[in-house]
Design a protein around this motif. Structure first.
Motif, short mmCIF file in Angstrom:
data_model
loop_
_atom_site.label_atom_id
_atom_site.label_comp_id
_atom_site.label_asym_id
_atom_site.label_seq_id
_atom_site.Cartn_x
_atom_site.Cartn_y
_atom_site.Cartn_z
N LEU A 129 25.07 134.54 28.01
CA LEU A 129 24.39 135.52 28.87
C LEU A 129 23.86 134.88 30.16
O LEU A 129 23.55 133.69 30.19
CB LEU A 129 23.19 136.10 28.12
CG LEU A 129 23.51 137.06 26.97
CD1 LEU A 129 22.36 137.10 25.99
CD2 LEU A 129 23.81 138.45 27.51
N CYS A 159 22.00 134.61 22.76
CA CYS A 159 22.17 135.58 21.68
C CYS A 159 22.61 134.88 20.39
O CYS A 159 22.76 135.52 19.36
CB CYS A 159 23.16 136.68 22.07
SG CYS A 159 22.93 138.21 21.15
N HIS A 161 25.52 133.27 19.83
CA HIS A 161 26.96 133.32 19.53
C HIS A 161 27.53 131.91 19.31
O HIS A 161 28.54 131.75 18.64
CB HIS A 161 27.72 134.05 20.64
CG HIS A 161 27.29 135.49 20.81
ND1 HIS A 161 27.73 136.31 21.81
CD2 HIS A 161 26.44 136.25 20.07
CE1 HIS A 161 27.18 137.51 21.71
NE2 HIS A 161 26.38 137.49 20.66
N GLU A 194 31.54 140.43 24.22
CA GLU A 194 30.75 141.36 23.38
C GLU A 194 29.58 141.90 24.17
O GLU A 194 29.23 143.07 24.07
CB GLU A 194 30.28 140.65 22.11
CG GLU A 194 29.53 141.57 21.14
CD GLU A 194 28.08 141.80 21.50
OE1 GLU A 194 27.60 142.93 21.34
OE2 GLU A 194 27.42 140.86 21.99
ZN LIG Z 1 23.43 139.83 22.65
#
Ligand SMILES: [Zn+2]
Ligand SMILES: [Zn+2]
Length: 460
Positions: A129, A159, A161, A194
């Motif tokens: 992000l 996040c 990931h 995503e």
């Molecule tokens: Zn997220």
């Protein structure tokens, strides 16, 4: 969709759990005792994985952790995950998987065939992000890049990931070195974009389920601070929310700020529209249904003495019930048009939808089936039934292709900090926060143990 009644049932269950939680808040002494017990049981968690599961995880853990740090230090924005995908592809190839790159952009598919049997998909996201990391970790990201609009932005795996990817590769290693414990086809999917909603549909459009075997089952997880590391949460049925993004352009008639009688002021129409939209959740939707209508931005005008031609609103709508979703979207259209008409606007507002996704629905039978193997791998107390969350995610695209799935929550919070925050009634930094830092060692070990347990059960 035939799931409406299941959704209702699910929401009733969620409601009573919430009521119990609220009751607990009114008994501070009991709460303190409970917290102490939580701290006690959580500190013991690291040893909660059953012997065989934890021994297997230890054989692959150092490499998985090393990959985690490398990914964390080198995050990439949505749809630009080229180095990330290449790293994953190389690791999976060296483990014996047949890897295809550039599926739906930067997506990867890794297949390991092991005799006859079902095909099971395990999916991770690849993207990070535009967030500036403030965790203070020794391996904190310092990466900056240009976003799609050409702005210089910081990048962070805010996040988690990176943890999902490291877990998937650790799991891939365990599965590759224990082929006598399962049979069928294991399909590992690295999905791009995503966070911008579009990566899953991009992969499906690029033949994810036609060029490769179509899975009989799908599995994914998400790390968060809503659970302590060492635990996982299963949410049968509805897991999260439908998300709809709207852009509304209201047309007026511009002119001099001192001559309002010669204009149709779109700012006044926008203001009335925003207030009227607030009555949808409070006055139109049945109380108890999840109905979130947020106006996230208002754009209009350039100067104090000019009445502009138009005004723009940006909305996000979150729901769990398809009928409520339709009701809200229809109400937004009705109210927006009517407010413009009431003001005498000569042109109807333009209402555009973008970045929408459907909720993730966990197959209840599958969720029931997988509880026992998860409890066996992690310990009974470390598998809890979790309430649905209000975020959204495009894994739903895979479910809509007819793949019954379990999307579960992976505890990421430092157990001690989690218990302290509970006791104080505060929250640890959520996903997307610049301070989001999962307690990696227990969380990653648990992620691998959980994924292996689930895959082995499905690939019997
Ligand atoms: Zn997220
Ligand atoms: Zn995420």
């Amino acid at each position: 969709m035939g799931v409406a009644s299941k959704i209702q049932e699910q929401q009733n269950l969620g409601g009573s759990a919430f009521a119990r939680l609220m009751l607990a808040r009114y008994h501070p002494p009991i709460m303190k005792m409970a917290t102490l017990l939580v701290v006690f049981s959580l500190t013991a968690f690291a040893f909660a994985q059953t012997g065989a599961a934890s021994k297997e995880v230890e054989t692959v853990y150092p490499q998985a952790h090393e990959l985690y740090v490398a990914l964390h230090q080198n995050p990439e924005l949505s749809a630009h995950e080229t180095q990330t995908a290449a790293k994953l592809a190389a690791r999976l190839r060296s483990l014996g998987y047949e890897v295809t790159e550039h599926v739906g952009g930067t997506g990867i598919v890794a297949i390991l065939k092991n005799g006859s049997g079902p095909t099971v998909m395990l999916r991770t996201e690849l993207d990070a992000l535009p967030v500036e990391e403030k965790t203070g970790l020794p391996y904190a990201s310092k990466v900056h890049t240009k976003d799609d609009a050409g702005n210089d932005v910081p990048v962070m795996h805010a996040c988690g990931h990176d943890l999902h990817m490291a877990s998937l590769v650790g799991t891939a290693a365990v599965m590759a070195q224990s082929k006598n414990s399962w049979h069928g086809t294991l399909m590992l999917v690295g999905q791009p974009a995503e966070e911008t909603i579009g990566g899953a549909s991009g992969m499906v459009k690029d033949g994810l389920f036609t060029r490769f075997p179509k899975p009989d089952f799908g599995v994914a997880l998400h790390v968060g601070n809503n659970l302590p590391a060492g635990q996982i949460g299963i949410t049968p049925g509805v897991y999260n929310t439908n998300a709809d993004s709207l852009r509304i352009t209201i047309y007026g008639k511009g002119g001099h700020g001192a001559s309002p009688h010669t204009t149709i002021d779109p700012i006044v129409i926008a203001a009335r529209t925003i207030l009227a939209l607030q009555t949808i959740a409070s006055r139109e939707v049945k109380p108890g249904e999840l109905a979130i209508v947020t106006v996230g931005y208002v754009r209009a005008g350039t100067k104090n003495n000019i009445i502009p031609d138009q005004a723009e609103l940006g909305l996000t709508v979150r729901t769990r019930n398809e009928a409520v979703r339709k009701q809200i979207l229809a109400a937004i259209t009705r109210i927006t048009k009517a407010e413009a008409q009431a003001a005498g606007a000569t042109r109807e507002p333009l209402i555009e939808q973008f970045e929408g996704t459907n909720l993730v629905f966990n197959d209840p039978a599958l969720a029931g089936r997988l509880r026992a193997p998860l409890e066996a791998a992690l310990g009974k107390d470390n598998v809890i039934t979790a309430e649905p969350i209000t975020a959204s995610e495009d894994y739903s695209v895979f479910i809509e292709q007819g793949i019954p799935s379990l999307y579960f929550s992976l505890g990421g919070a430092d157990p001690k900090k989690y218990a302290e925050a509970k006791a104080e009634g505060t929250n640890l930094p959520s996903n997307h926060s610049p301070f989001f830092a999962p307690d990696v060692d227990p969380a990653l070990r648990t992620g691998i143990a959980a994924e292996v347990a689930v895959l082995r059960n499905l690939l019997r």
